[in-house]
Every structure is written in C-alpha cells, then in structure tokens.
Scaffold this active site. Structure first.
Site, PDB file in Angstrom:
ATOM      1  N   LYS A  25      44.039 -54.591  10.772  1.00  0.00           N
ATOM      2  CA  LYS A  25      43.748 -53.008  11.085  1.00  0.00           C
ATOM      3  C   LYS A  25      44.672 -52.399  11.916  1.00  0.00           C
ATOM      4  CE  LYS A  25      40.258 -52.843   8.277  1.00  0.00           C
ATOM      5  NZ  LYS A  25      40.460 -52.173   6.929  1.00  0.00           N
ATOM      6  N   TYR A  39      40.936 -60.283  11.660  1.00  0.00           N
ATOM      7  CA  TYR A  39      40.499 -58.956  10.885  1.00  0.00           C
ATOM      8  C   TYR A  39      41.015 -57.878  11.611  1.00  0.00           C
ATOM      9  CZ  TYR A  39      37.665 -55.083   9.613  1.00  0.00           C
ATOM     10  OH  TYR A  39      37.204 -53.980   9.009  1.00  0.00           O
ATOM     11  N   SER A  64      39.224 -49.273  11.849  1.00  0.00           N
ATOM     12  CA  SER A  64      38.058 -49.581  12.427  1.00  0.00           C
ATOM     13  C   SER A  64      38.099 -49.213  13.957  1.00  0.00           C
ATOM     14  CB  SER A  64      37.894 -51.033  12.089  1.00  0.00           C
ATOM     15  OG  SER A  64      36.792 -51.347  13.063  1.00  0.00           O
TER      16      SER A  64
HETATM   17  P1  NAD Z   1      32.899 -53.907   1.022  1.00  0.00           P
HETATM   18  O1  NAD Z   1      33.666 -55.438   1.116  1.00  0.00           O
HETATM   19  O2  NAD Z   1      31.722 -53.547   0.714  1.00  0.00           O
HETATM   20  O3  NAD Z   1      34.058 -53.345   0.016  1.00  0.00           O
HETATM   21  C1  NAD Z   1      35.605 -53.395  -0.017  1.00  0.00           C
HETATM   22  C2  NAD Z   1      35.572 -53.423  -1.680  1.00  0.00           C
HETATM   23  O4  NAD Z   1      36.999 -53.959  -1.926  1.00  0.00           O
HETATM   24  C3  NAD Z   1      35.078 -54.620  -2.469  1.00  0.00           C
HETATM   25  O5  NAD Z   1      34.245 -54.132  -3.511  1.00  0.00           O
HETATM   26  C4  NAD Z   1      35.903 -55.645  -2.797  1.00  0.00           C
HETATM   27  O6  NAD Z   1      35.501 -56.372  -4.057  1.00  0.00           O
HETATM   28  C5  NAD Z   1      37.167 -54.945  -2.817  1.00  0.00           C
HETATM   29  N1  NAD Z   1      38.445 -55.601  -2.799  1.00  0.00           N
HETATM   30  C6  NAD Z   1      38.656 -56.572  -1.712  1.00  0.00           C
HETATM   31  N2  NAD Z   1      39.949 -56.910  -1.845  1.00  0.00           N
HETATM   32  C7  NAD Z   1      40.562 -56.161  -2.946  1.00  0.00           C
HETATM   33  C8  NAD Z   1      41.697 -56.524  -3.481  1.00  0.00           C
HETATM   34  N3  NAD Z   1      42.723 -57.444  -3.067  1.00  0.00           N
HETATM   35  N4  NAD Z   1      41.986 -55.759  -4.755  1.00  0.00           N
HETATM   36  C9  NAD Z   1      41.016 -54.950  -5.111  1.00  0.00           C
HETATM   37  N5  NAD Z   1      39.897 -54.877  -4.639  1.00  0.00           N
HETATM   38  C10 NAD Z   1      39.413 -55.552  -3.608  1.00  0.00           C
HETATM   39  O7  NAD Z   1      33.675 -53.405   2.611  1.00  0.00           O
HETATM   40  P2  NAD Z   1      33.198 -52.009   3.045  1.00  0.00           P
HETATM   41  O8  NAD Z   1      32.292 -52.075   4.161  1.00  0.00           O
HETATM   42  O9  NAD Z   1      32.874 -50.849   2.031  1.00  0.00           O
HETATM   43  O10 NAD Z   1      34.641 -51.753   3.992  1.00  0.00           O
HETATM   44  C11 NAD Z   1      35.597 -50.746   3.157  1.00  0.00           C
HETATM   45  C12 NAD Z   1      36.729 -50.828   4.047  1.00  0.00           C
HETATM   46  O11 NAD Z   1      36.215 -50.200   5.327  1.00  0.00           O
HETATM   47  C13 NAD Z   1      37.321 -52.230   4.647  1.00  0.00           C
HETATM   48  O12 NAD Z   1      38.637 -51.844   4.650  1.00  0.00           O
HETATM   49  C14 NAD Z   1      36.654 -52.607   5.786  1.00  0.00           C
HETATM   50  O13 NAD Z   1      37.633 -53.173   6.683  1.00  0.00           O
HETATM   51  C15 NAD Z   1      36.598 -51.239   6.556  1.00  0.00           C
HETATM   52  N6  NAD Z   1      35.717 -50.917   7.709  1.00  0.00           N
HETATM   53  C16 NAD Z   1      34.169 -51.299   7.337  1.00  0.00           C
HETATM   54  C17 NAD Z   1      33.435 -51.424   8.249  1.00  0.00           C
HETATM   55  C18 NAD Z   1      32.023 -52.003   8.043  1.00  0.00           C
HETATM   56  O14 NAD Z   1      31.173 -52.393   8.941  1.00  0.00           O
HETATM   57  N7  NAD Z   1      31.530 -51.959   6.759  1.00  0.00           N
HETATM   58  C19 NAD Z   1      33.894 -50.916   9.508  1.00  0.00           C
HETATM   59  C20 NAD Z   1      35.019 -50.650   9.853  1.00  0.00           C
HETATM   60  C21 NAD Z   1      35.959 -50.379   8.918  1.00  0.00           C
HETATM   61  N1  UFG Z   2      23.661 -58.435  15.989  1.00  0.00           N
HETATM   62  C1  UFG Z   2      22.221 -59.516  16.533  1.00  0.00           C
HETATM   63  N2  UFG Z   2      21.910 -59.988  15.517  1.00  0.00           N
HETATM   64  C2  UFG Z   2      22.517 -60.200  14.268  1.00  0.00           C
HETATM   65  C3  UFG Z   2      23.490 -59.227  13.919  1.00  0.00           C
HETATM   66  C4  UFG Z   2      24.140 -58.720  14.918  1.00  0.00           C
HETATM   67  O1  UFG Z   2      22.039 -59.093  17.647  1.00  0.00           O
HETATM   68  O2  UFG Z   2      21.934 -60.650  13.514  1.00  0.00           O
HETATM   69  C5  UFG Z   2      24.136 -57.530  17.144  1.00  0.00           C
HETATM   70  C6  UFG Z   2      25.605 -58.020  17.408  1.00  0.00           C
HETATM   71  O3  UFG Z   2      25.664 -59.084  18.550  1.00  0.00           O
HETATM   72  C7  UFG Z   2      26.058 -56.625  17.870  1.00  0.00           C
HETATM   73  C8  UFG Z   2      25.422 -55.670  16.988  1.00  0.00           C
HETATM   74  O4  UFG Z   2      24.353 -56.347  16.616  1.00  0.00           O
HETATM   75  O5  UFG Z   2      25.971 -56.424  19.244  1.00  0.00           O
HETATM   76  C9  UFG Z   2      26.091 -55.023  15.837  1.00  0.00           C
HETATM   77  O6  UFG Z   2      26.691 -56.066  15.114  1.00  0.00           O
HETATM   78  P1  UFG Z   2      27.237 -56.178  13.718  1.00  0.00           P
HETATM   79  O7  UFG Z   2      27.409 -57.552  13.245  1.00  0.00           O
HETATM   80  O8  UFG Z   2      26.385 -55.132  12.673  1.00  0.00           O
HETATM   81  O9  UFG Z   2      28.607 -54.885  14.033  1.00  0.00           O
HETATM   82  P2  UFG Z   2      29.889 -55.377  15.123  1.00  0.00           P
HETATM   83  O10 UFG Z   2      29.804 -54.312  15.952  1.00  0.00           O
HETATM   84  O11 UFG Z   2      29.994 -56.614  15.424  1.00  0.00           O
HETATM   85  O12 UFG Z   2      31.049 -55.327  14.097  1.00  0.00           O
HETATM   86  C10 UFG Z   2      31.106 -54.124  12.834  1.00  0.00           C
HETATM   87  C11 UFG Z   2      31.669 -54.703  11.636  1.00  0.00           C
HETATM   88  C12 UFG Z   2      33.330 -55.057  11.832  1.00  0.00           C
HETATM   89  C13 UFG Z   2      33.965 -53.909  12.366  1.00  0.00           C
HETATM   90  C14 UFG Z   2      33.181 -53.269  13.486  1.00  0.00           C
HETATM   91  C15 UFG Z   2      33.733 -51.790  14.187  1.00  0.00           C
HETATM   92  O13 UFG Z   2      31.340 -55.872  11.148  1.00  0.00           O
HETATM   93  O14 UFG Z   2      33.845 -55.277  10.706  1.00  0.00           O
HETATM   94  O15 UFG Z   2      31.819 -53.108  13.579  1.00  0.00           O
HETATM   95  O16 UFG Z   2      33.626 -51.147  13.166  1.00  0.00           O
HETATM   96  F1  UFG Z   2      34.988 -54.105  12.966  1.00  0.00           F
END
Ligand code: NAD
Ligand code: UFG
Length: 341
Positions: free
Chosen positions: A155, A151, A126
């Site tokens: 990472k 969290y 991330s």
């Molecule tokens: P998500 O929660 O939608 O998907 C994660 C999946 O993993 C889910 O289906 C959950 O059921 C499964 N899971 C969790 N723990 C498990 C375990 N112990 N065993 C088996 N399955 C398990 O999340 P996502 O948004 O698809 O994110 C996927 C990856 O990308 C994560 O590692 C997350 O940290 C990373 N990531 C996400 C974002 C974001 O904003 N969505 C940003 C940066 C990094």
């Molecule tokens: N925001 C609002 N109102 C809301 C929700 C979000 O103003 O109701 C704003 C936040 O303050 C931020 C922006 O929208 O400025 C984006 O917020 P998100 O929560 O969508 O995303 P973040 O950048 O805070 O974090 C996301 C994921 C994290 C990840 C990060 C970087 O949630 O898991 O991106 O990949 F680590």
C-alpha cells in the site's frame, strides 16, 4: 453519467461501491479475476439496483486483456482500483504473490490508463500505512511508519507510485483513500463479505461463531493499554465507505479537486475495543458469542482511530451509521448465506 471501470468490483468493498455508483447513475464496468469473489455477486448487485453492470473476467496483471477491455468500453472516464490481495498474515507467507498482484497490478493498470488517456483514479489504501501512530486520532499528516507486513508495504509503495506518476503527468488526478476497518453488509442482505476459509477479521469471525460455524471467538489480547485491555480500531460501515468513493470520484470528475492527489482517511473517528464489538453484536442481535481470551496476535497494533475532519469537509460526507445497526446487517448477511432463519 460517467463510465467508471471498477477493478475488484465483485469483492467486498468493490461490490458495495458498484451499487452506489449505479444508484448515482454512473455506468459501471466491473473487472475481476474472481480470485477472492464469486460471479454470483453480480446477481446481488442486480437485485439491489435493477442494473447488471458490464463484467469482464480479467486479471489486471494481463496487460493485453486489460487494454482490450479499455478499448471495448472506450471511453473510460475514471478507474476505481480495488483489486488486490489483502490478508496481512498471508502476505508474510507469500510476499512475491502480494508484490506482484498489488504493485505490478497497479503498474499495469497505470500503463494501460496512460495508453488510453484515462487520467482519473481512486485508489484503495489503508490505515495500515500509519502503523501505531503516536497521536490519536490519526490525521492524514501523521508520518507513515515502516510497514510491518508485505501487504502494508504494497500500500505504501502503491501510494508512492501514484504520486510519482502524477508528478510526470499534469493531467492525472487521483485520490488515495485510507480505509480504517470496513464491516457490515448491504441492508438488503443481497451482498456482503464472503471470506474464504477461516476468517482473519473480527466481524466475520463474530458472525460465524454466532452461527455455530466456529466454537468460540478468541480475543487476541486483554493486556493492552486500553480501558478494557482489548485492542481498539475504527470500524466503518461498508456502505458509508462505498458512498465516500462516489463523493471522491465526483470531485475528480467535476474537476473540483484542490490538489492532483487528495489523500483522505475514511473512518468514523471513534475507537471501539474488541470486547465492545462483541457486546455490540450481542445487543444488536440477542445472540450470545462465546469467547475466550488468547495471547496478542503477532503484528497487531494496540489502538488506532481516524481523524475524520478532513474527509468530512472535503467529501461533504460522514460515516454515521450506528454500530448496532451495522452489526444487524452483518448478522442478516451471515444468516442469509448460511440459510439460518
Ligand atoms: P476483496 O478481496 O473482497 O476484493 C478484492 C477483489 O479484487 C476480489 O473480488 C478479487 O477477486 C479481485 N482481484 C484481486 N486480484 C485481482 C487481479 N489481479 N485482477 C482482477 N481482480 C482481482 O477485498 P476488499 O475487502 O473488498 O478490499 C478491496 C481493496 O481495499 C483492496 O485493495 C484492499 O487492500 C483494500 N483495503 C481493504 C480493507 C479491508 O479490511 N477489507 C482495509 C483497507 C484497505
Ligand atoms: N481480533 C480478535 N479475534 C479475531 C480476529 C480479530 O481479537 O478472531 C482482533 C484483532 O486482534 C484486532 C481487531 O480484532 O485487535 C481487528 O482485527 P481485524 O483482523 O478485523 O482487523 P485489523 O485491524 O487487524 O486489520 C484490518 C485489515 C487489514 C487492514 C487494516 C487497516 O484486515 O487489511 O484493517 O485497514 F490493513
């Protein structure tokens, strides 16, 4: 055709990646414990691709079950590891659960991969590892900053673990993909994001407000040092993000990598403010999103966007879906799951 095990393959990013893998003729084994997803996602994948991937309802922390899964589906050529907990705020309340699932889960996975001679890994990292960078756009060489949440720390620790393991195993190859902010849904509206409870993330909150499920969106802060005062992020279309995984995986499978561990930003290179996001959604859909200005959210950084030149060159890939189009996919998905015409 390669055999790819996808942990967390029914989650938001995982399910879109499974679709791309199938469309690139890979054979996919999904491992998911359904802690943040539903088995019905398999049907969505089938509706798009006409292929039902193998599914194992397994917790990756269960070494025996994961090992049995590798034996059952042997040989596994590579793993794409999405399974993790991902809510920043929740991780502050439940650090032990986050370290266990994200860090111990990776250790179990690597141990099982070692036992089964599987040496190829794509890992979900991330942009949170950069914190608030001093220079923008942020490149892969930017110094990592001390994580501001458990969290984020998981990472950083996972990236270190993978690099240390590579040092010990000359056959092992990995790519660490640092995602910026993934948004949107598949254009078919067969799969998308399924946030549980009140969404933390901006776009699901926008679409739920537009659908009338939330009264209004709170814009967290309008006093940042940005052109309109709201915070800036790099929002990347989840399908573009999924495609980057296939490109990265193919480099590893084809033995095309420059280094045993390639680290890549996955973003668009463009920063967009919260207020611009609201207006883009309204322009894309014609639906008004009621909002008010609220105080800054604790732990939020002011602005970040990616330098994309390394990923563009390395992966021969670009995230170029227009924001307006992405917003339409997000809205179509919200309407579909809420039964709105
Ligand atoms: P998500 O929660 O939608 O998907 C994660 C999946 O993993 C889910 O289906 C959950 O059921 C499964 N899971 C969790 N723990 C498990 C375990 N112990 N065993 C088996 N399955 C398990 O999340 P996502 O948004 O698809 O994110 C996927 C990856 O990308 C994560 O590692 C997350 O940290 C990373 N990531 C996400 C974002 C974001 O904003 N969505 C940003 C940066 C990094
Ligand atoms: N925001 C609002 N109102 C809301 C929700 C979000 O103003 O109701 C704003 C936040 O303050 C931020 C922006 O929208 O400025 C984006 O917020 P998100 O929560 O969508 O995303 P973040 O950048 O805070 O974090 C996301 C994921 C994290 C990840 C990060 C970087 O949630 O898991 O991106 O990949 F680590």
């Amino acid at each position: 055709m390669a055999h790819i095990l996808v942990t967390g393959g029914l989650g938001y990013i995982g399910s879109h990646t499974v679709v791309e893998l199938i469309q690139h003729k890979h054979s996919v084994i999904v491992v998911d414990n359904l802690s943040n997803s539903e088995q019905s996602v398999l049907q969505g994948i089938y509706d798009i691709t006409g292929v039902l991937p193998a599914f194992e309802h397994i917790d990756i922390c269960n070494k025996q079950e994961l090992s049995n899964c590798f034996t059952k589906h042997s040989p596994i050529d590579a793993v794409i590891h999405f399974a993790a907990y991902k809510a920043v705020g929740e991780s502050v309340q439940k650090p032990l659960e986050y370290y266990t699932n994200n860090v111990y889960g990776l250790l179990v996975l690597l141990d099982v991969m070692r036992a089964h001679n599987c040496n190829n890994l794509v890992f979900s990292s991330s942009c949170t590892v950069y914190g608030q960078p001093t220079e923008l756009p942020v490149t892969e060489q930017a110094p990592l900053q001390k994580a501001t949440s458990p969290y984020g720390n998981t990472k950083q620790i996972c990236e270190d673990i993978i690099q240390d393991y590579i040092t010990s195993n000359p056959l092992f190859k990995a790519s660490l993909l640092r995602y910026f902010n993934p948004i949107g849904a598949h254009p078919s509206a067969c799969i998308g994001e399924l946030p549980k409870g009140i969404p933390n993330n901006l776009v699901p909150f926008i679409t739920q407000t537009a659908a009338g499920i939330r009264k209004e969106l709170q814009v967290f802060g309008n006093d940042y040092n940005t052109p309109d005062g709201s915070a800036i992020r790099d929002y990347i279309y989840v399908v573009d993000l999924a495609k980057a995984h296939v490109a990265s995986l193919n480099r590893i499978l084809n033995n095309n990598v420059n280094k045993a561990c390639e680290i890549c930003n996955l973003g668009t290179g463009t920063g967009v403010s919260v207020l611009e996001m609201i207006h883009a959604f309204e322009q894309a859909t014609g639906v008004t999103v009621p909002y008010s200005i609220a105080p800054r959210r604790a732990g939020d950084i002011e602005q970040v966007w990616a330098s994309t030149s390394y990923a563009n060159k390395l992966l021969n890939w670009k995230a170029d879906t227009p924001l307006i189009e992405i917003m339409r996919t997000a809205w179509n998905w919200e309407k579909k799951i809420r039964g709105i015409q």
